[in-house]
Design a protein around this motif. Structure first.
Motif, PDB file in Angstrom:
ATOM      1  N   GLU A   1      -2.799  -0.915   9.380  1.00 30.90           N
ATOM      2  CA  GLU A   1      -1.842  -1.829   8.745  1.00 30.90           C
ATOM      3  C   GLU A   1      -2.539  -2.876   7.870  1.00 30.90           C
ATOM      4  O   GLU A   1      -2.021  -3.281   6.824  1.00 30.90           O
ATOM      5  N   HIS A   2      -3.737  -3.286   8.281  1.00 34.86           N
ATOM      6  CA  HIS A   2      -4.429  -4.338   7.511  1.00 34.86           C
ATOM      7  C   HIS A   2      -4.771  -3.881   6.093  1.00 34.86           C
ATOM      8  O   HIS A   2      -5.008  -4.692   5.219  1.00 34.86           O
ATOM      9  N   ALA A   3      -4.829  -2.558   5.882  1.00 38.73           N
ATOM     10  CA  ALA A   3      -5.202  -2.038   4.559  1.00 38.73           C
ATOM     11  C   ALA A   3      -4.056  -2.170   3.554  1.00 38.73           C
ATOM     12  O   ALA A   3      -4.288  -2.300   2.361  1.00 38.73           O
TER      13      ALA A   3
ATOM     14  N   GLY B   1      -5.054   4.265  12.070  1.00 39.57           N
ATOM     15  CA  GLY B   1      -5.965   5.388  11.902  1.00 39.57           C
ATOM     16  C   GLY B   1      -6.388   5.577  10.463  1.00 39.57           C
ATOM     17  O   GLY B   1      -6.257   4.672   9.631  1.00 39.57           O
ATOM     18  N   TRP B   2      -6.897   6.768  10.196  1.00 39.87           N
ATOM     19  CA  TRP B   2      -7.434   7.118   8.878  1.00 39.87           C
ATOM     20  C   TRP B   2      -6.997   8.542   8.552  1.00 39.87           C
ATOM     21  O   TRP B   2      -6.762   9.344   9.454  1.00 39.87           O
ATOM     22  N   VAL B   3      -6.947   8.845   7.274  1.00 38.36           N
ATOM     23  CA  VAL B   3      -6.687  10.223   6.843  1.00 38.36           C
ATOM     24  C   VAL B   3      -7.767  10.587   5.823  1.00 38.36           C
ATOM     25  O   VAL B   3      -8.147   9.738   5.004  1.00 38.36           O
TER      26      VAL B   3
ATOM     27  N   ILE C   1      -8.928   7.587   3.331  1.00 39.57           N
ATOM     28  CA  ILE C   1      -7.975   6.508   3.089  1.00 39.57           C
ATOM     29  C   ILE C   1      -7.718   5.787   4.413  1.00 39.57           C
ATOM     30  O   ILE C   1      -7.481   6.422   5.446  1.00 39.57           O
ATOM     31  N   ASP C   2      -7.767   4.463   4.330  1.00 41.13           N
ATOM     32  CA  ASP C   2      -7.562   3.606   5.500  1.00 41.13           C
ATOM     33  C   ASP C   2      -6.065   3.532   5.802  1.00 41.13           C
ATOM     34  O   ASP C   2      -5.275   3.136   4.945  1.00 41.13           O
ATOM     35  N   TRP C   3      -5.667   3.914   7.009  1.00 41.63           N
ATOM     36  CA  TRP C   3      -4.250   3.912   7.379  1.00 41.63           C
ATOM     37  C   TRP C   3      -3.930   2.834   8.407  1.00 41.63           C
ATOM     38  O   TRP C   3      -2.903   2.864   9.060  1.00 41.63           O
TER      39      TRP C   3
ATOM     40  N   LEU D   1     -16.830   3.839   8.775  1.00 44.97           N
ATOM     41  CA  LEU D   1     -15.709   4.315   7.954  1.00 44.97           C
ATOM     42  C   LEU D   1     -15.471   3.400   6.750  1.00 44.97           C
ATOM     43  O   LEU D   1     -15.198   3.879   5.646  1.00 44.97           O
ATOM     44  N   HIS D   2     -15.585   2.090   6.953  1.00 42.51           N
ATOM     45  CA  HIS D   2     -15.406   1.183   5.808  1.00 42.51           C
ATOM     46  C   HIS D   2     -16.538   1.335   4.804  1.00 42.51           C
ATOM     47  O   HIS D   2     -16.338   1.122   3.607  1.00 42.51           O
ATOM     48  N   ASN D   3     -17.715   1.737   5.272  1.00 39.18           N
ATOM     49  CA  ASN D   3     -18.824   1.970   4.343  1.00 39.18           C
ATOM     50  C   ASN D   3     -18.635   3.255   3.536  1.00 39.18           C
ATOM     51  O   ASN D   3     -19.321   3.456   2.536  1.00 39.18           O
TER      52      ASN D   3
HETATM   53 FE   LIG Z   1      -9.773  -1.202   7.151  1.00 44.38          FE
END
Ligand SMILES: [Fe+2]
Length: 184
Positions: A152-154, A122-124, A148-150, A72-74
């Motif tokens: 908290e660290h994002a 999570g992610w959206v 989009i990264d959901w 997902l980060h890629n």
């Molecule tokens: Fe992330």
């Protein structure tokens, strides 16, 4: 080639294995300011995302979780670009959005509603069928157009509590050419 981040390594003829890699950033660590600070990007990319890759490659922890986190980060980092004064979707990305939504504004509104409904990490994402979907924790999906990264660290480092502002700012750095290529 958004999904082409897996390098297969054959350890021996009976034990196929693979190693993951983090995609290189197509911009410098300061290019996404003020949407993401240099610190936040360093922490997110070099530490968190790299850890999913490293733990998977060392076969530490939950392999599926770490593989999906890397996957997902890629997809996430390569879809960003420098902030520009007006960053509206264009080309195939715009056509795709208008096939499924009345306007870019309506799309952003629905995306925000879905994102704000996520409880926990999570992610959206915008999917290839035009729907806006969510992912709990990390899961590999093959239908991601824009994500989009959901977690908290994002957002916590730069946006404190304000997830809505974080999301609004994401639209300033989306590289719509990357999104257009994924639509195709
Ligand atoms: Fe992330």
């Amino acid at each position: 080639m958004p999904y082409n981040f897996i390098k297969n390594v054959i350890l021996n003829e009976n034990t196929p294995s693979k190693e993951l890699e983090l995609q290189p950033l197509p911009y410098s660590k300061t290019d996404l300011e003020p949407v993401f600070s240099e610190d936040a990007l360093f922490y997110h990319y070099n530490k968190l995302a790299q850890t999913y890759v490293d733990r998977y490659n060392k076969r530490e922890g939950d392999l599926d979780f770490n593989e999906a986190g890397a996957f997902l980060h890629n997809l996430l980092f390569p879809q960003f670009q420098r902030v520009s004064p007006s960053n509206e979707p264009n080309g195939p990305a715009l056509e795709f959005i208008l096939e499924h939504y009345k306007s870019f504004e309506e799309f952003k509104k629905k995306f925000a509603e879905t994102a704000m409904g996520i409880q926990g990490s999570g992610w959206v994402y915008l999917a290839q069928d035009g729907n806006i979907k969510t992912i709990t924790n990390h899961q590999t999906r093959q239908d991601i157009v824009l994500i989009i990264d959901w977690w908290e660290h994002a957002w916590a480092l730069d946006y404190k509590w304000d997830k809505k502002k974080y999301l609004e700012n994401q639209w300033r750095i989306i590289n719509w050419n990357v999104i257009g290529a994924r639509v195709g």
